[in-house]
Design an enzyme around this catalytic site. Structure first.
Site, PDB file in Angstrom:
ATOM      1  N   GLY A   1      -1.346   4.523  -4.078  1.00  0.00           N
ATOM      2  CA  GLY A   1      -1.419   3.862  -5.316  1.00  0.00           C
ATOM      3  C   GLY A   1      -0.268   3.614  -5.733  1.00  0.00           C
TER       4      GLY A   1
ATOM      5  CE1 TYR B   1       1.159   1.627   4.320  1.00  0.00           C
ATOM      6  CE2 TYR B   1       0.173  -0.401   4.355  1.00  0.00           C
ATOM      7  CZ  TYR B   1       1.049   0.973   4.914  1.00  0.00           C
ATOM      8  OH  TYR B   1       1.247   0.676   6.380  1.00  0.00           O
ATOM      9  CB  CYS B   2       2.011   3.729  -1.718  1.00  0.00           C
ATOM     10  SG  CYS B   2       0.529   3.594  -3.147  1.00  0.00           S
ATOM     11  CB  THR B   3       0.738   8.185  -0.537  1.00  0.00           C
ATOM     12  OG1 THR B   3       0.628   8.243  -0.080  1.00  0.00           O
ATOM     13  CG2 THR B   3      -0.787   9.456  -0.588  1.00  0.00           C
TER      14      THR B   3
ATOM     15  CB  ILE C   1      -3.121   5.274   2.630  1.00  0.00           C
ATOM     16  CG1 ILE C   1      -2.475   4.562   3.179  1.00  0.00           C
ATOM     17  CG2 ILE C   1      -3.950   5.493   3.536  1.00  0.00           C
ATOM     18  CD1 ILE C   1      -0.985   5.457   2.861  1.00  0.00           C
TER      19      ILE C   1
END
Length: 321
Positions: free
Chosen positions: A180, A176-178, A205
């Site tokens: 995508g 996951y990241c901010t 997120i």
């Protein structure tokens, strides 16, 4: 209902004449009073902009009307004002710096929608892996997630050995990241390195917070605009970061006022004022220290920048940033 919107988006899609499209895109943003950062690259488009609700809607409609960008998924947040001070539309080699030998148009991890992610995240056979930089996950991350001490995605190959034990384990790896975008390449790279059962949180997120309430995301999410951090967990929020100066619990993130340091650090409001926006006495007394306004966000200044012309070379054509 707040008057402004903040849009976050990306799409991997071929763009042939990046310089020409950069000018077209830049012109549209100017005409519609949009501010923010947009990257145009041969592999696609990546942007985060702010503007009045009607201007942002016009922007989304304009992008979706282009067949190349019809599949863009926007993360939309409300705000009281512009989240940016300038408009930058740049041409780069990649829409997220990685230097990884992968192509997200050919292979990525399995995309999980926010509701699917929420159902899986507590499964004992699931391992969450944060693909963001250390200053991002220091202020917020999912419970139990593996994090790497890296400054940017280019360093991922140096940290893959830290999860080598997951190969052949049968575990589901969810990156996951901010928003995508990093996971498109990060999940592809893990597959390239022989990992199996690799997934990614589609939309990151921010989308998970908007659609599912952000459950089990501790702290706040670092964002790349004037807010610096944004709350995403409206179910069971918990602050995990502590003030760099005094050690009290705080989710308030600032850039050190000394531009030669410029570290991203959690600093509580009181210490922010006491230290005049700096992270140490050395930085507080530095001759180049920037004036502190209580926010701790310092947009970069460029001598050759104007909103209308952007960055111009001596020959008068837009240069590749």
């Amino acid at each position: 209902m707040k008057a402004y919107r903040i849009l976050l988006y990306y799409l991997y899609t071929p763009i042939e004449d990046c310089l020409a499209y950069r000018e077209e895109h830049h012109r549209f943003c100017l005409e519609n009073n949009l501010l923010g950062r947009v990257i145009v690259a041969p592999e696609g488009l990546n942007g985060t902009v702010s503007g009045l609700a009607e201007d942002c809607q016009r922007y989304m409609d304009w992008l979706h009307a282009d067949p190349r960008f019809a599949a863009i998924q926007f993360k939309i947040e409300e705000h009281e004002q512009h989240a940016f001070h300038k408009l930058h539309v740049r041409v780069k080699e990649e829409i997220v710096n990685s230097d990884l030998p992968v192509d997200p148009l050919k292979q990525t991890g399995v995309h999980l929608e926010p509701n699917e992610f929420r159902q899986l995240m507590n499964d004992p056979d699931v391992v969450l892996v944060d693909m963001r930089s250390n200053y991002e996950h220091n202020v917020g991350k999912f419970k139990g997630a593996i994090t790497f001490d890296m400054e940017n995605l280019r360093e991922l190959p140096d940290h893959v050995t830290e999860i080598e034990h997951l190969k052949g384990s049968g575990k589901k790896i969810i990156t996951y990241c901010t928003g995508g975008i990093k996971c498109e390449k990060a999940s592809a790279y893990l597959l390239h390195q022989g990992f199996e059962n690799v997934y990614q949180l589609h939309g990151g997120i921010i989308r998970y917070g908007l659609e599912e309430g952000g459950e089990n995301f501790d702290g706040e999410c670092y964002v790349f605009d004037g807010r610096v951090t944004a709350p995403v967990n409206h179910v069971n929020p918990e602050i995990i970061s502590t003030c760099h100066v005094c050690g009290t619990t705080t989710s308030r993130m600032v850039n050190c006022a000394n531009p030669e340091c410029n570290e991203h650090l959690p600093i509580c409001e009181q210490c922010g004022w006491d230290m005049d926006g700096a992270c140490s006495d050395t930085c507080r007394t530095h001759p180049r220290k920037r004036p502190y306004n209580g926010q701790g966000y310092y947009p970069k200044k460029f001598e050759d920048y104007t909103p209308v012309m952007g960055f111009k070379s001596a020959q008068g054509s837009f240069r590749k940033e």
